[in-house]
Design a protein around this motif. Structure first.
Motif, PDB file in Angstrom:
ATOM      1  N   GLU A   1       0.830  -1.130   0.066  1.00 32.09           N
ATOM      2  CA  GLU A   1      -0.218   0.026  -0.029  1.00 32.09           C
ATOM      3  C   GLU A   1       1.028   1.134  -0.071  1.00 32.09           C
ATOM      4  OE1 GLU A   1      -3.325   2.318   2.782  1.00 32.09           O
ATOM      5  OE2 GLU A   1      -2.715   0.224   3.322  1.00 32.09           O
ATOM      6  N   LEU A   2       1.997   1.371   0.734  1.00 28.96           N
ATOM      7  CA  LEU A   2       2.797   2.442   0.807  1.00 28.96           C
ATOM      8  C   LEU A   2       3.451   2.726  -0.472  1.00 28.96           C
ATOM      9  CD1 LEU A   2       4.367   4.485   2.560  1.00 28.96           C
ATOM     10  CD2 LEU A   2       6.188   2.630   2.832  1.00 28.96           C
ATOM     11  N   GLN A   3       3.733   1.721  -1.442  1.00 23.66           N
ATOM     12  CA  GLN A   3       4.233   1.735  -2.839  1.00 23.66           C
ATOM     13  C   GLN A   3       3.199   2.888  -3.586  1.00 23.66           C
ATOM     14  OE1 GLN A   3       7.244   0.774  -4.240  1.00 23.66           O
ATOM     15  NE2 GLN A   3       8.007  -0.357  -2.240  1.00 23.66           N
ATOM     16  N   GLY A   4       2.049   2.329  -3.292  1.00 28.57           N
ATOM     17  CA  GLY A   4       1.114   3.116  -3.984  1.00 28.57           C
ATOM     18  C   GLY A   4       1.017   4.514  -3.762  1.00 28.57           C
ATOM     19  N   ARG A   5       1.023   4.858  -2.506  1.00 27.92           N
ATOM     20  CA  ARG A   5       1.132   6.183  -1.771  1.00 27.92           C
ATOM     21  C   ARG A   5       2.422   6.788  -2.478  1.00 27.92           C
ATOM     22  NH1 ARG A   5      -3.762   7.077  -0.091  1.00 27.92           N
ATOM     23  NH2 ARG A   5      -4.733   5.796   1.366  1.00 27.92           N
ATOM     24  N   TYR A   6       3.496   6.311  -2.260  1.00 23.87           N
ATOM     25  CA  TYR A   6       4.843   6.854  -2.838  1.00 23.87           C
ATOM     26  C   TYR A   6       4.552   7.363  -4.505  1.00 23.87           C
ATOM     27  CZ  TYR A   6       9.757   7.264  -4.246  1.00 23.87           C
ATOM     28  OH  TYR A   6      10.824   7.595  -4.938  1.00 23.87           O
ATOM     29  N   GLN A   7       3.860   6.377  -5.195  1.00 23.59           N
ATOM     30  CA  GLN A   7       3.774   6.921  -6.750  1.00 23.59           C
ATOM     31  C   GLN A   7       2.688   7.987  -6.526  1.00 23.59           C
ATOM     32  OE1 GLN A   7       5.527   5.910  -9.225  1.00 23.59           O
ATOM     33  NE2 GLN A   7       6.783   4.276  -7.894  1.00 23.59           N
ATOM     34  N   GLU A   8       1.685   8.166  -5.710  1.00 27.83           N
ATOM     35  CA  GLU A   8       0.815   9.094  -5.838  1.00 27.83           C
ATOM     36  C   GLU A   8       1.549  10.403  -5.248  1.00 27.83           C
ATOM     37  OE1 GLU A   8      -3.193  10.599  -3.404  1.00 27.83           O
ATOM     38  OE2 GLU A   8      -2.360   8.518  -3.131  1.00 27.83           O
ATOM     39  N   LEU A   9       2.374  10.338  -4.518  1.00 23.25           N
ATOM     40  CA  LEU A   9       3.031  11.582  -4.003  1.00 23.25           C
ATOM     41  C   LEU A   9       3.824  12.174  -5.332  1.00 23.25           C
ATOM     42  CD1 LEU A   9       4.065  13.494  -1.963  1.00 23.25           C
ATOM     43  CD2 LEU A   9       5.800  11.852  -1.067  1.00 23.25           C
ATOM     44  N   LEU A  10       4.555  11.185  -5.882  1.00 23.48           N
ATOM     45  CA  LEU A  10       5.538  11.723  -7.154  1.00 23.48           C
ATOM     46  C   LEU A  10       4.514  12.251  -8.290  1.00 23.48           C
ATOM     47  CD1 LEU A  10       7.851   8.731  -7.663  1.00 23.48           C
ATOM     48  CD2 LEU A  10       8.468  11.298  -7.025  1.00 23.48           C
ATOM     49  N   GLY A  11       3.407  11.832  -8.429  1.00 23.76           N
ATOM     50  CA  GLY A  11       2.486  12.595  -9.413  1.00 23.76           C
ATOM     51  C   GLY A  11       2.036  13.954  -8.834  1.00 23.76           C
ATOM     52  N   LEU A  12       1.867  14.089  -7.376  1.00 20.96           N
ATOM     53  CA  LEU A  12       1.160  15.300  -6.963  1.00 20.96           C
ATOM     54  C   LEU A  12       2.343  16.526  -7.089  1.00 20.96           C
ATOM     55  CD1 LEU A  12      -0.775  14.088  -3.903  1.00 20.96           C
ATOM     56  CD2 LEU A  12      -1.815  15.150  -6.028  1.00 20.96           C
ATOM     57  N   VAL A  13       3.673  16.208  -6.752  1.00 24.37           N
ATOM     58  CA  VAL A  13       4.841  17.024  -6.545  1.00 24.37           C
ATOM     59  C   VAL A  13       5.080  17.518  -7.904  1.00 24.37           C
ATOM     60  CG1 VAL A  13       5.605  16.320  -4.299  1.00 24.37           C
ATOM     61  CG2 VAL A  13       6.440  15.214  -6.390  1.00 24.37           C
ATOM     62  N   ASN A  14       4.997  16.616  -8.953  1.00 24.40           N
ATOM     63  CA  ASN A  14       5.177  16.951 -10.367  1.00 24.40           C
ATOM     64  C   ASN A  14       3.803  17.683 -10.964  1.00 24.40           C
ATOM     65  OD1 ASN A  14       7.779  16.313 -10.706  1.00 24.40           O
ATOM     66  ND2 ASN A  14       7.381  14.276 -11.031  1.00 24.40           N
ATOM     67  N   GLY A  15       2.889  18.007 -10.333  1.00 26.05           N
ATOM     68  CA  GLY A  15       1.808  18.659 -10.696  1.00 26.05           C
ATOM     69  C   GLY A  15       1.677  20.113 -11.563  1.00 26.05           C
ATOM     70  N   THR A  16       0.927  20.186 -12.478  1.00 23.60           N
ATOM     71  CA  THR A  16       0.904  21.626 -13.285  1.00 23.60           C
ATOM     72  C   THR A  16      -0.287  22.473 -12.700  1.00 23.60           C
ATOM     73  OG1 THR A  16      -0.183  20.642 -15.114  1.00 23.60           O
ATOM     74  CG2 THR A  16       2.383  20.239 -15.071  1.00 23.60           C
ATOM     75  N   ASP A  17      -0.273  23.640 -13.568  1.00 25.59           N
ATOM     76  CA  ASP A  17      -1.409  24.637 -13.185  1.00 25.59           C
ATOM     77  C   ASP A  17      -2.495  24.360 -14.200  1.00 25.59           C
ATOM     78  OD1 ASP A  17      -0.424  25.484 -15.470  1.00 25.59           O
ATOM     79  OD2 ASP A  17       0.112  27.411 -14.904  1.00 25.59           O
ATOM     80  N   GLY A  18      -2.530  23.221 -15.033  1.00 17.94           N
ATOM     81  CA  GLY A  18      -3.520  23.011 -16.237  1.00 17.94           C
ATOM     82  C   GLY A  18      -3.099  23.572 -17.603  1.00 17.94           C
ATOM     83  N   GLU A  19      -2.038  24.284 -17.293  1.00 14.18           N
ATOM     84  CA  GLU A  19      -1.490  24.954 -18.874  1.00 14.18           C
ATOM     85  C   GLU A  19      -0.166  24.505 -19.225  1.00 14.18           C
ATOM     86  OE1 GLU A  19      -1.699  29.155 -18.529  1.00 14.18           O
ATOM     87  OE2 GLU A  19      -4.020  29.161 -18.674  1.00 14.18           O
ATOM     88  N   GLY A  20       0.335  23.419 -18.380  1.00 11.76           N
ATOM     89  CA  GLY A  20       1.614  22.884 -18.524  1.00 11.76           C
ATOM     90  C   GLY A  20       2.918  23.481 -17.580  1.00 11.76           C
ATOM     91  N   THR A  21       2.497  24.600 -16.781  1.00 13.59           N
ATOM     92  CA  THR A  21       3.396  24.970 -15.876  1.00 13.59           C
ATOM     93  C   THR A  21       3.527  24.491 -14.708  1.00 13.59           C
ATOM     94  OG1 THR A  21       3.112  27.128 -17.035  1.00 13.59           O
ATOM     95  CG2 THR A  21       4.406  27.298 -14.848  1.00 13.59           C
ATOM     96  N   TYR A  22       4.567  23.876 -14.106  1.00 16.37           N
ATOM     97  CA  TYR A  22       4.871  23.129 -12.761  1.00 16.37           C
ATOM     98  C   TYR A  22       4.753  23.978 -11.879  1.00 16.37           C
ATOM     99  CZ  TYR A  22       6.305  19.145 -15.900  1.00 16.37           C
ATOM    100  OH  TYR A  22       6.262  18.174 -16.699  1.00 16.37           O
ATOM    101  N   LEU A  23       4.081  23.476 -10.968  1.00 18.66           N
ATOM    102  CA  LEU A  23       3.707  24.257  -9.641  1.00 18.66           C
ATOM    103  C   LEU A  23       4.990  24.413  -8.426  1.00 18.66           C
ATOM    104  CD1 LEU A  23       0.190  22.802  -8.781  1.00 18.66           C
ATOM    105  CD2 LEU A  23       0.758  24.991  -9.906  1.00 18.66           C
ATOM    106  N   PHE A  24       5.954  23.270  -8.572  1.00 18.59           N
ATOM    107  CA  PHE A  24       7.037  23.250  -7.587  1.00 18.59           C
ATOM    108  C   PHE A  24       8.180  23.291  -8.277  1.00 18.59           C
ATOM    109  CE2 PHE A  24       3.023  21.147  -5.945  1.00 18.59           C
ATOM    110  CZ  PHE A  24       2.756  21.982  -4.800  1.00 18.59           C
ATOM    111  N   SER A  25       8.548  24.107  -9.212  1.00 16.66           N
ATOM    112  CA  SER A  25       9.863  24.163  -9.862  1.00 16.66           C
ATOM    113  C   SER A  25      10.338  25.265  -9.612  1.00 16.66           C
ATOM    114  CB  SER A  25       9.648  23.653 -11.160  1.00 16.66           C
ATOM    115  OG  SER A  25       8.848  24.461 -12.154  1.00 16.66           O
ATOM    116  N   GLY A  26      10.085  26.308  -8.719  1.00 14.87           N
ATOM    117  CA  GLY A  26      10.620  27.752  -8.496  1.00 14.87           C
ATOM    118  C   GLY A  26      10.420  28.425  -9.943  1.00 14.87           C
ATOM    119  N   PHE A  27      11.423  29.120 -10.439  1.00 16.89           N
ATOM    120  CA  PHE A  27      11.531  29.940 -11.607  1.00 16.89           C
ATOM    121  C   PHE A  27      11.161  29.046 -12.803  1.00 16.89           C
ATOM    122  CE2 PHE A  27      14.014  33.481  -9.286  1.00 16.89           C
ATOM    123  CZ  PHE A  27      13.118  34.265  -9.186  1.00 16.89           C
ATOM    124  N   ARG A  28      11.597  28.076 -12.954  1.00 25.33           N
ATOM    125  CA  ARG A  28      11.699  26.986 -13.965  1.00 25.33           C
ATOM    126  C   ARG A  28      10.262  26.449 -14.123  1.00 25.33           C
ATOM    127  NH1 ARG A  28      17.303  23.826 -13.518  1.00 25.33           N
ATOM    128  NH2 ARG A  28      16.584  23.414 -15.710  1.00 25.33           N
TER     129      ARG A  28
END
Length: 461
Positions: A113-140
């Motif tokens: 179950e933890l493995q699934g949570r881990y993959q879910e977390l990776l998806g969330l931290v690489n999320g975008t604003d819907g226009e392809g701009t990443y939310l958690f990459s600072g300026f980039r």
């Protein structure tokens, strides 16, 4: 006085043209609702209206920017809320895993179950604003912030900046986050120091997270902030079959100082200055050689206690304490070190390792080892959650600010509109009256001109 016929015609036509021009202007004003049609109508008001119009256009852009900033912040806040829920679920999983009745196979199920949570977390931290701009990459914003090299080993590819949107003349509000600060720069332990147990321990001792009594004392320049607590156990001569006599020592465990030089006190007892570099303490039958008496659940204080007359550092007191429960055996060691940064991905990997390596041997050693690992994970999960919640609170504050600035900008926009109304808008009553009056004058001019043009002597020939 002689008046030429051409003069009469010229004056009549001139008067008609003037009234027609005035009528056209009044009609244009009435059709547009504006008093100023050209700068010549009122140069001062026209210049002022141009300035106000430009300011209003800029303010309207700020309102648009505020909406854009609010949208980005809401997307980030929503993502962090999902991360919060995920960490809380993992915390619950870790607490469930601590149930001593669970078998190794059941813990393995939790690890799946933890493995699934881990993959879910990776998806969330690489999320975008819907226009392809990443939310958690600072300026980039065009760079995927996190990439995984192996389970628990995640690299941050963004930078430490924050994209900003100008929402007023004096405020540019951040609308992105540096993912490294949110998910990787997490202090372990109690955020001041971290405790741990040697996986090679054979006893059932379980160490607590520890408590900071005085941060100033912990920051003392004499404090190396790196210690090990070592145990020694002997049978009780008065009751060989009863509980053993367990003592412990606190030992300076930092080999190298921050400046790179060797620590002269490395492997020395803080309690009585004994040098372990020269070998183990001499053993006298029936006497525990270690200086402090251990009581399960009692405080292990990192200071000079009454009766300790020859400490390594006179009057030492580093303002922290911890406790250990259970029955440590000879050679068991526990660590206490200054907190370092961890990342949430490693914390989940630590929990995975603990779940997969859990073993029972019937003596409680396996459960103690697992519980020590679990305690660290639970503590680090709590710190990870605090980090996310702190960022979420910051975003909430910025969302409140954008709402306040939007309201202010809308009020300013209304003031600009009212100013433009005073400068440009037509006085309808006056304009209608002038239009009617000028129409009367125009009709009179036409009538008089038609009569005057008949005043010629030629019609009498």
């Amino acid at each position: 006085m002689r008046v030429a016929t051409s003069t009469i015609y010229s004056l009549g036509v001139s008067g008609l043209q003037k009234h027609l021009a005035d009528q056209a202007k009044l009609q244009n004003q009435l059709s547009t609702g504006r008093r100023i049609l050209t700068p010549a109508d009122d140069p001062i008001a026209s210049a002022r209206a141009l300035s106000v119009t430009q300011a209003q256009s800029k303010n309207e852009q700020y309102i648009t920017n505020t909406d854009s900033a609010d949208s980005a912040l809401r997307m980030t806040e929503s993502t962090l809320q999902q991360v919060t829920t995920l960490i809380q679920n993992v915390q619950q999983l870790a607490i469930n895993a601590g149930n001593p009745t669970l078998t190794a196979n059941e813990k393995s199920i939790l690890e799946t179950e933890l493995q699934g949570r881990y993959q879910e977390l990776l998806g969330l931290v690489n999320g975008t604003d819907g226009e392809g701009t990443y939310l958690f990459s600072g300026f980039r914003g065009d760079t995927k912030p996190f990439t995984e090299t192996s389970f628990g080993n995640v690299t941050y590819n963004g930078d430490q900046g924050q994209r900003k949107v100008q929402i007023s003349d004096s405020r540019a509000i951040p609308v992105s986050e540096a993912g490294s600060q949110v998910f990787q720069q997490i202090k372990n332990g109690n955020k001041t120091f971290a405790t741990g147990a040697n996986v090679a321990n054979t006893g059932s001792g379980i160490i607590s997270v520890g408590e900071v009594l005085d941060p100033t004392k912990w920051a003392n320049a004499a404090n190396v902030q790196d210690f090990r607590v070592e145990f020694y156990s002997i049978p009780d001569p008065a009751d060989p079959t009863g509980d053993p006599i367990i003592n412990y020592d606190i030992i300076d465990d930092r080999a190298t100082l921050p400046d790179g030089s060797a620590n002269p006190n490395y492997n020395f007892s803080m309690v009585d200055g004994y040098d372990y570099n020269g070998g183990a303490r001499p053993v006298t039958p029936g006497v525990n050689p270690f200086p402090r008496t251990y009581t399960s659940g009692g405080d292990i204080e990192f200071r000079q206690l009454p009766g300790e007359t020859t400490p390594l550092i006179a009057g030492w007191d580093f303002g922290v304490k911890a406790s250990i429960e259970g029955t440590p055996k000879t050679g068991d060691t526990f660590s206490l070190d200054a907190s370092t940064n961890r990342d949430v991905f490693t914390v989940l990997a630590d929990l995975s390792t603990a779940l997969k390596s859990y073993k029972t041997d019937g003596t409680g050693t396996g459960q103690a080892t697992f519980q020590n690992q679990l305690n660290n994970v639970i503590s680090n999960l709590s710190n990870s959650l605090d980090n996310v919640l702190t960022t979420q609170a910051s975003i909430g504050s910025r969302m409140n600010e954008t709402e306040s600035v939007r309201s202010t900008n809308e009020d300013i926009n209304l003031q600009y509109s009212q100013t433009l109304t005073k400068l440009q808008d037509l006085d309808w009553a006056q304009a209608i009256s002038d239009f009617a009056q000028n129409q009367t004058l125009l009709e009179a001019a036409r009538t008089s001109f038609s009569k005057v043009q008949g005043l010629s002597l030629f019609q009498y020939i």
